[in-house]
Scaffold this active site. Structure first.
Site, PDB file in Angstrom:
ATOM      1  N   LYS A  77       0.848  -1.194   0.000  1.00  0.00           N
ATOM      2  CA  LYS A  77       0.000   0.000   0.000  1.00  0.00           C
ATOM      3  C   LYS A  77       0.883   1.244   0.000  1.00  0.00           C
ATOM      4  O   LYS A  77       1.991   1.233   0.516  1.00  0.00           O
ATOM      5  CB  LYS A  77      -0.895   0.003   1.228  1.00  0.00           C
ATOM      6  CG  LYS A  77      -1.961  -1.077   1.195  1.00  0.00           C
ATOM      7  CD  LYS A  77      -2.751  -1.075   2.491  1.00  0.00           C
ATOM      8  CE  LYS A  77      -3.926  -2.010   2.417  1.00  0.00           C
ATOM      9  NZ  LYS A  77      -3.571  -3.409   2.407  1.00  0.00           N
ATOM     10  N   HIS A 101      -3.960   1.831   4.679  1.00  0.00           N
ATOM     11  CA  HIS A 101      -3.319   3.050   4.189  1.00  0.00           C
ATOM     12  C   HIS A 101      -3.164   4.060   5.338  1.00  0.00           C
ATOM     13  O   HIS A 101      -2.167   4.782   5.405  1.00  0.00           O
ATOM     14  CB  HIS A 101      -4.131   3.662   3.047  1.00  0.00           C
ATOM     15  CG  HIS A 101      -4.111   2.852   1.801  1.00  0.00           C
ATOM     16  ND1 HIS A 101      -5.030   1.858   1.553  1.00  0.00           N
ATOM     17  CD2 HIS A 101      -3.274   2.875   0.741  1.00  0.00           C
ATOM     18  CE1 HIS A 101      -4.766   1.304   0.381  1.00  0.00           C
ATOM     19  NE2 HIS A 101      -3.701   1.908  -0.140  1.00  0.00           N
ATOM     20  N   SER A 157      -7.337   3.513  -2.191  1.00  0.00           N
ATOM     21  CA  SER A 157      -7.493   3.330  -0.749  1.00  0.00           C
ATOM     22  C   SER A 157      -8.974   3.439  -0.423  1.00  0.00           C
ATOM     23  O   SER A 157      -9.629   4.397  -0.844  1.00  0.00           O
ATOM     24  CB  SER A 157      -6.720   4.423  -0.009  1.00  0.00           C
ATOM     25  OG  SER A 157      -7.157   4.523   1.333  1.00  0.00           O
ATOM     26  N   GLY A 159     -10.202   4.051   2.521  1.00  0.00           N
ATOM     27  CA  GLY A 159     -10.363   5.151   3.462  1.00  0.00           C
ATOM     28  C   GLY A 159     -10.073   6.531   2.895  1.00  0.00           C
ATOM     29  O   GLY A 159     -10.748   7.496   3.223  1.00  0.00           O
TER      30      GLY A 159
END
Length: 161
Positions: free
Chosen positions: A61, A89, A130, A132
């Protein structure tokens, strides 16, 4: 972008009125860009933060982070961070943000994705997103990575997770 000032190696792509900037003494471009670079070079705050810090091999990531001196006292700069140890992340962002704040700078996560780094083949591929933070602008991340790894083939795609 045609007509933009470019200041040295490691510069990230910003839409106007932002400026590209990098190594001291390597200042070209518009008068505004030269002025902002000179101010940043004299303050030195976010200059000490490397543009790229990623693991030497593997798939992991990554996050794209915008860094600026505290209280907006200078131009922003984008950096790339990516590590295999991170489950999320946000783990990368939280660790990096804490380090950056200790140096007197502020930061903002612009998004994330994944990096496939094959050091033996000298290839880096940026892709995904990601959950989030959303998808980073991989074209910006790739430009930053190319400056740090000029002898690599650096590519990106919006496909994949």
């Amino acid at each position: 972008m045609a007509g933009d000032g470019v200041i040295g190696r490691g510069a990230a792509q910003f839409p106007p009125p932002y400026c590209h900037w990098a190594e001291a003494g390597d200042v070209t471009g518009s008068p505004w860009c030269r002025k902002m670079a000179a101010e940043q070079l004299s303050s030195g705050q976010s200059r000490q933060i490397p543009a790229v810090d990623i693991d030497p091999d593997g798939v992991f990531k990554y996050v794209l982070i915008r860094v600026r001196p505290a209280a907006g006292a200078g131009p922003a700069r984008d950096i790339v961070r990516g590590y295999a140890w991170a489950e999320y992340h946000a783990d990368i962002y939280d660790k990096t943000a804490a380090e950056i704040e200790k140096q007197g700078c502020e930061c903002q996560c612009l998004g994330g994705g994944r990096i496939s780094h094959q050091s033996k083949e000298k290839k880096i591929h940026v892709y995904g997103y990601s959950v989030g933070f959303g998808r980073a602008k991989h074209s910006v991340s790739t430009k930053i990575l190319k400056a740090e790894y000029p002898d690599y083939e650096v590519t990106w795609a919006d496909e994949g997770y």
